[in-house]
Design a protein around this motif. Structure first.
Motif, short mmCIF file in Angstrom:
data_model
loop_
_atom_site.label_atom_id
_atom_site.label_comp_id
_atom_site.label_asym_id
_atom_site.label_seq_id
_atom_site.Cartn_x
_atom_site.Cartn_y
_atom_site.Cartn_z
N ALA A 143 0.96 -1.13 0.14
CA ALA A 143 0.03 -0.01 0.03
C ALA A 143 0.85 1.19 0.03
N GLY A 144 2.37 1.04 0.26
CA GLY A 144 3.17 2.45 0.18
C GLY A 144 2.94 3.13 1.38
N VAL A 145 2.88 2.38 2.75
CA VAL A 145 2.56 2.82 3.80
C VAL A 145 3.43 2.51 4.84
N ARG A 146 3.90 3.59 5.70
CA ARG A 146 4.82 3.26 6.83
C ARG A 146 4.33 4.37 7.88
N THR A 147 4.18 3.65 9.09
CA THR A 147 3.47 4.56 10.05
C THR A 147 4.56 4.16 11.39
N ALA A 148 4.33 5.09 12.30
CA ALA A 148 5.42 5.16 13.48
C ALA A 148 4.21 6.04 14.51
N ILE A 149 4.31 5.26 15.85
CA ILE A 149 3.70 5.94 16.97
C ILE A 149 4.85 6.35 17.83
N LEU A 150 5.07 7.74 18.22
CA LEU A 150 6.37 7.99 19.04
C LEU A 150 5.63 8.67 20.26
N ARG A 151 6.33 8.16 21.54
CA ARG A 151 5.96 8.75 22.54
C ARG A 151 6.98 9.40 23.47
N ARG A 152 6.65 10.09 24.47
CA ARG A 152 7.62 10.77 25.57
C ARG A 152 7.23 10.23 26.84
N PRO A 153 8.13 9.94 27.60
CA PRO A 153 7.94 9.41 29.03
C PRO A 153 6.79 9.77 29.67
N ASP A 154 6.23 10.90 29.45
CA ASP A 154 5.04 11.41 30.29
C ASP A 154 3.85 10.86 29.35
N GLY A 155 3.92 10.24 28.53
CA GLY A 155 2.53 9.58 27.83
C GLY A 155 2.50 10.27 26.57
N LEU A 156 2.73 11.67 26.25
CA LEU A 156 2.32 12.30 25.03
C LEU A 156 2.60 11.54 24.03
N LYS A 157 1.67 11.15 22.94
CA LYS A 157 1.96 10.36 21.86
C LYS A 157 1.53 11.22 20.49
N LEU A 158 2.38 10.71 19.32
CA LEU A 158 1.94 11.47 18.18
C LEU A 158 2.26 10.30 17.21
N GLU A 159 1.19 10.01 16.33
CA GLU A 159 1.42 9.08 15.04
C GLU A 159 1.60 9.66 13.86
N PHE A 160 2.57 9.20 12.95
CA PHE A 160 3.09 9.66 11.69
C PHE A 160 2.60 8.46 10.71
N VAL A 161 2.05 8.83 9.78
CA VAL A 161 1.58 8.00 8.71
C VAL A 161 2.12 8.50 7.37
N GLU A 162 2.83 7.81 6.71
CA GLU A 162 3.66 8.15 5.45
C GLU A 162 3.11 7.43 4.18
N ARG A 163 2.41 8.13 3.46
CA ARG A 163 1.80 7.06 2.34
C ARG A 163 2.56 7.86 0.77
N SER A 164 3.17 6.93 0.16
CA SER A 164 3.77 7.27 -0.88
C SER A 164 2.70 8.03 -2.04
N GLY A 165 3.12 9.18 -2.62
CA GLY A 165 2.23 9.78 -3.43
C GLY A 165 1.26 10.86 -2.88
N SER A 166 1.36 10.96 -1.60
CA SER A 166 0.63 11.81 -0.67
C SER A 166 0.89 13.17 -1.31
N ALA A 167 -0.13 14.08 -1.01
CA ALA A 167 0.21 15.55 -1.47
C ALA A 167 -0.19 16.24 -0.35
N PRO A 168 0.74 17.40 -0.06
CA PRO A 168 0.64 18.44 0.99
C PRO A 168 -0.53 19.41 0.81
N GLN A 169 -1.24 19.63 2.03
CA GLN A 169 -2.17 20.72 1.72
C GLN A 169 -1.35 22.21 2.20
N GLU A 170 -1.26 22.99 1.18
CA GLU A 170 -0.56 24.04 1.54
C GLU A 170 -1.40 25.42 1.55
N PHE A 171 -1.08 26.17 2.50
CA PHE A 171 -1.83 27.36 2.54
C PHE A 171 -0.84 28.50 2.67
N ALA A 172 -1.25 29.42 1.88
CA ALA A 172 -0.40 30.92 1.86
C ALA A 172 -0.74 31.72 3.16
#
Length: 141
Positions: free
Chosen positions: A43-72
């Motif tokens: 599917a061209g997908v890689r993911t990772a969930i990263l965490r800090r010792p205090d519990g804050l978590k953030l998931e990154f999802v990379e998909r080949s061919g994805s397009a950014p939302q760009e706003f001036a």
């Protein structure tokens, strides 16, 4: 009405470069512990969930061919339904703001008074333009 027990788990960001974002958020916010990684090559997908010792978590999802939302105008994202920004409560707004800038964030709005009386806030963008808000609560009296 029955109340169910709910706690916040994580925010997920769609990213173009998983490695770039992992490095930035490790330096900027200390998200260094890997909770989960997944690769779906078909599917061209890689993911990772990263965490800090205090519990804050953030998931990154990379998909080949994805397009950014760009706003001036970074606030124009509020005119598009879906993800607009995520916010972090910080004890020292100036220190957190400086730390993110040093890690490679771009300032959108400098520390300033917030709508909540006595609170302060700032907006920054990560290396791919995702909007992040820092909020310092009003001092307790």
């Amino acid at each position: 009405m029955n109340t169910i027990n709910i706690t916040f788990d994580h925010v997920g960001l769609s990213v173009a470069d998983l490695d770039l974002q992992r490095d930035f958020y490790a330096r900027a916010l200390g998200l260094t512990e890997v909770e989960e990684e997944l690769e779906l090559p078909e599917a061209g997908v890689r993911t990772a969930i990263l965490r800090r010792p205090d519990g804050l978590k953030l998931e990154f999802v990379e998909r080949s061919g994805s397009a950014p939302q760009e706003f001036a105008d970074p606030y124009a994202g509020a005119a598009v339904q879906g993800y607009f920004h995520w916010a972090l409560a910080v004890a020292d707004l100036e220190a957190a703001h400086a730390q993110l800038l040093a890690a490679g964030a771009t300032e959108v709005s400098p520390p300033a008074p917030a709508a909540r009386p006595g609170a302060r806030f700032a907006y920054l963008k990560d290396p791919e333009g995702n909007l992040l808000e820092l909020i310092q609560a009003a001092p307790v009296r």
